[in-house]
Design an enzyme around this catalytic site. Structure first.
Site, mmCIF file in Angstrom:
data_model
loop_
_atom_site.group_PDB
_atom_site.id
_atom_site.type_symbol
_atom_site.label_atom_id
_atom_site.label_comp_id
_atom_site.label_asym_id
_atom_site.label_seq_id
_atom_site.Cartn_x
_atom_site.Cartn_y
_atom_site.Cartn_z
ATOM 1 N N LYS A 166 0.842 -1.202 0.000
ATOM 2 C CA LYS A 166 0.000 0.000 0.000
ATOM 3 C C LYS A 166 0.867 1.239 0.000
ATOM 4 O O LYS A 166 2.040 1.225 0.405
ATOM 5 C CB LYS A 166 -0.937 0.035 1.220
ATOM 6 C CG LYS A 166 -0.249 0.036 2.599
ATOM 7 C CD LYS A 166 0.138 1.381 3.139
ATOM 8 C CE LYS A 166 0.949 1.261 4.425
ATOM 9 N NZ LYS A 166 1.591 2.443 4.909
ATOM 10 N N PRO B 281 9.041 -4.371 -0.532
ATOM 11 C CA PRO B 281 10.247 -4.110 0.262
ATOM 12 C C PRO B 281 10.015 -4.356 1.754
ATOM 13 O O PRO B 281 8.966 -4.020 2.289
ATOM 14 C CB PRO B 281 10.554 -2.638 -0.010
ATOM 15 C CG PRO B 281 9.378 -2.073 -0.735
ATOM 16 C CD PRO B 281 8.634 -3.213 -1.337
ATOM 17 N N VAL B 282 11.017 -4.964 2.384
ATOM 18 C CA VAL B 282 10.921 -5.284 3.812
ATOM 19 C C VAL B 282 11.199 -4.003 4.619
ATOM 20 O O VAL B 282 12.132 -3.267 4.305
ATOM 21 C CB VAL B 282 11.950 -6.385 4.170
ATOM 22 C CG1 VAL B 282 11.960 -6.656 5.668
ATOM 23 C CG2 VAL B 282 11.644 -7.663 3.393
ATOM 24 N N ALA C 84 3.802 -1.688 4.115
ATOM 25 C CA ALA C 84 2.959 -2.680 4.794
ATOM 26 C C ALA C 84 3.184 -4.107 4.298
ATOM 27 O O ALA C 84 2.233 -4.887 4.184
ATOM 28 C CB ALA C 84 1.475 -2.286 4.695
ATOM 29 N N GLY C 85 4.431 -4.451 4.021
ATOM 30 C CA GLY C 85 4.746 -5.799 3.533
ATOM 31 C C GLY C 85 4.414 -6.880 4.553
ATOM 32 O O GLY C 85 3.844 -7.915 4.196
ATOM 33 N N ALA D 104 0.744 -7.249 4.720
ATOM 34 C CA ALA D 104 0.261 -7.961 3.527
ATOM 35 C C ALA D 104 0.420 -9.464 3.732
ATOM 36 O O ALA D 104 -0.494 -10.243 3.408
ATOM 37 C CB ALA D 104 1.042 -7.500 2.297
ATOM 38 N N ASP E 234 -2.483 -2.088 9.661
ATOM 39 C CA ASP E 234 -2.566 -2.061 8.198
ATOM 40 C C ASP E 234 -3.059 -3.384 7.604
ATOM 41 O O ASP E 234 -3.222 -3.493 6.389
ATOM 42 C CB ASP E 234 -1.182 -1.764 7.588
ATOM 43 C CG ASP E 234 -0.761 -0.313 7.814
ATOM 44 O OD1 ASP E 234 -1.640 0.539 8.022
ATOM 45 O OD2 ASP E 234 0.455 -0.049 7.770
HETATM 46 O O1 C5P Z 1 -0.560 -1.759 14.402
HETATM 47 P P1 C5P Z 1 0.875 -1.997 14.050
HETATM 48 O O2 C5P Z 1 1.474 -3.131 14.806
HETATM 49 O O3 C5P Z 1 1.118 -2.081 12.590
HETATM 50 O O4 C5P Z 1 1.653 -0.684 14.521
HETATM 51 C C1 C5P Z 1 3.052 -0.682 14.680
HETATM 52 C C2 C5P Z 1 3.419 0.489 15.558
HETATM 53 O O5 C5P Z 1 3.169 1.716 14.847
HETATM 54 C C3 C5P Z 1 2.618 0.616 16.845
HETATM 55 O O6 C5P Z 1 3.190 -0.143 17.870
HETATM 56 C C4 C5P Z 1 2.717 2.104 17.129
HETATM 57 O O7 C5P Z 1 3.980 2.424 17.696
HETATM 58 C C5 C5P Z 1 2.698 2.714 15.735
HETATM 59 N N1 C5P Z 1 1.346 3.121 15.330
HETATM 60 C C6 C5P Z 1 0.767 4.238 15.922
HETATM 61 N N2 C5P Z 1 -0.486 4.629 15.564
HETATM 62 C C7 C5P Z 1 -1.165 3.948 14.603
HETATM 63 C C8 C5P Z 1 -0.606 2.813 13.982
HETATM 64 C C9 C5P Z 1 0.662 2.420 14.361
HETATM 65 O O8 C5P Z 1 1.376 4.874 16.778
HETATM 66 N N3 C5P Z 1 -2.384 4.361 14.277
#
Ligand code: C5P
Length: 340
Positions: free
Chosen positions: A37, A122-123, A128-129, A132, A164
């Site tokens: 994305k 890309p990692v 959002a790999g 995904a 994501d």
């Molecule tokens: O939800 P996800 O694990 O992908 O998020 C990774 C990190 O990104 C969270 O631990 C947080 O630090 C940050 N994040 C955030 N606010 C969001 C989404 C992600 O602060 N809405």
């Protein structure tokens, strides 16, 4: 005597089932293709008590994809192939494996599966790999196990795995609120053309959010994005020039602060003829919107020649979310697995 011969024959048949019977009980592996994305608009609100930030995000799924294959096995685990594969954990930190555990618990099944990831995304690139891969795993496993599970139930599990992940299931173009997990589709009847520039090393998403909080708390806080409505109108119009003026990402200031070289990449893309460039999500991948497919190929070639980034790809969007591949490539043989 005749009876004992018959008994032996029956015992033998039970011990060595026919090939047809074996095929009937061992399901065929299932492969799913799932997109990366880009955030066309990423407005980041203040830090919430749960450690997340309130977002208003417009996601678009791009034709940069991973393939996820799941196969029934007695030696469960994760195998990763493709670019950057060596840097992807194959243990419980792997989001695809966490997706296996989440769906296994939900369905009351044993997680006796092998997950094979073929990376095209890309990692740690802000595309959002990992999310995904988790979304692809949910769809593939639901197919492998023939679960009677709705897209909404899968989306609920997806939201529990990461902010994501629901969008990777959904695909297309969507407006996300909350942590980014609460989605409504955005209608676009047009294809947009992009160039994505990958950096040499990834950036950690939590680090980038933390850096934004720091920038906002100290000195001169970066300007916040405005209302999303004009961007939604530009998407509906399908005019890339109009859309280019409205792209924005509140995380960009933070990723550029952590990786100042991104400024050069962003400038180089626009100098090469892109309509606009921005950091994708938490970065460090940069995404450049181009006027059409031919322009994207020209911009990509020129940007690759400047040598400011590791690699450059041409992409288009929107594309669908996680979908089963009808003619998958053969599954690689199992490798010795570290664990799972
Ligand atoms: O939800 P996800 O694990 O992908 O998020 C990774 C990190 O990104 C969270 O631990 C947080 O630090 C940050 N994040 C955030 N606010 C969001 C989404 C992600 O602060 N809405």
């Amino acid at each position: 005597m005749r009876n004992s011969v018959l008994a032996r024959k029956l015992t033998h048949e039970r011990a060595a089932p026919t090939l047809g019977a074996v095929l009937a009980v061992v399901p065929q592996p299932v492969t799913v293709r799932v997109p990366a994305k880009v955030n066309l608009h990423l407005a980041v609100g203040d830090l919430r008590l749960d450690g997340y930030h309130e977002l208003v995000s417009v996601f678009q799924a791009l034709s940069v994809t991973d393939e996820v294959t799941v196969a029934a096995t007695d030696a469960p685990g994760v195998q990763v192939y493709g670019e950057g594969a060596g840097t992807v954990p194959t243990d419980r930190r792997n989001l695809a494996w966490r997706a296996v555990l989440a769906l296994a618990e939900h369905a009351g099944r044993r997680p006796a599966v092998r997950v094979v990831l073929r990376k095209g995304i890309p990692v740690a690139g802000g595309m959002a790999g990992g999310s995904a891969d988790a979304a692809g795993t949910l769809v593939a496993l639901a197919g492998l196990w023939r679960l009677d599970i709705s897209r909404e139930e899968l989306a609920g599990l997806a939201a529990g795995l990461g902010s994501d992940v629901p969008f990777a299931l959904h695909g297309g173009t969507a407006l996300g609120t909350g942590r980014g997990e609460s989605l409504v589709p955005v209608l676009t009847r047009h294809t947009f053309h992009w160039v994505v520039a990958l950096d040499h090393r990834g950036l950690s998403t939590p680090d980038v959010y933390r850096e934004l909080d720091r920038l906002r708390a100290h000195g001169s806080p970066p300007q916040r994005l405005g209302d999303v409505e004009p961007l939604l109108e530009a998407l509906a119009s399908g005019n890339p020039r109009q859309l280019a003026l409205l792209l924005g990402n509140d995380l960009q200031a933070a990723s550029v602060s952590l990786r100042p070289a991104l400024r050069r990449t962003l400038r180089a893309g626009v100098d090469a003829g892109a309509l606009a460039g921005m950091v994708s999500g938490s970065g460090p991948t940069c995404a450049f919107l181009c006027v059409d497919g031919d322009a994207a190929v020209r911009v990509a070639a020129e940007l690759a020649g400047v040598g400011v980034c590791r690699t450059v790809r041409v992409a288009s969007g929107p594309v669908p979310g996680a979908r089963v591949v009808e003619d998958p490539r053969p599954v690689p043989p199992p490798e010795p697995l570290a664990h799972a």
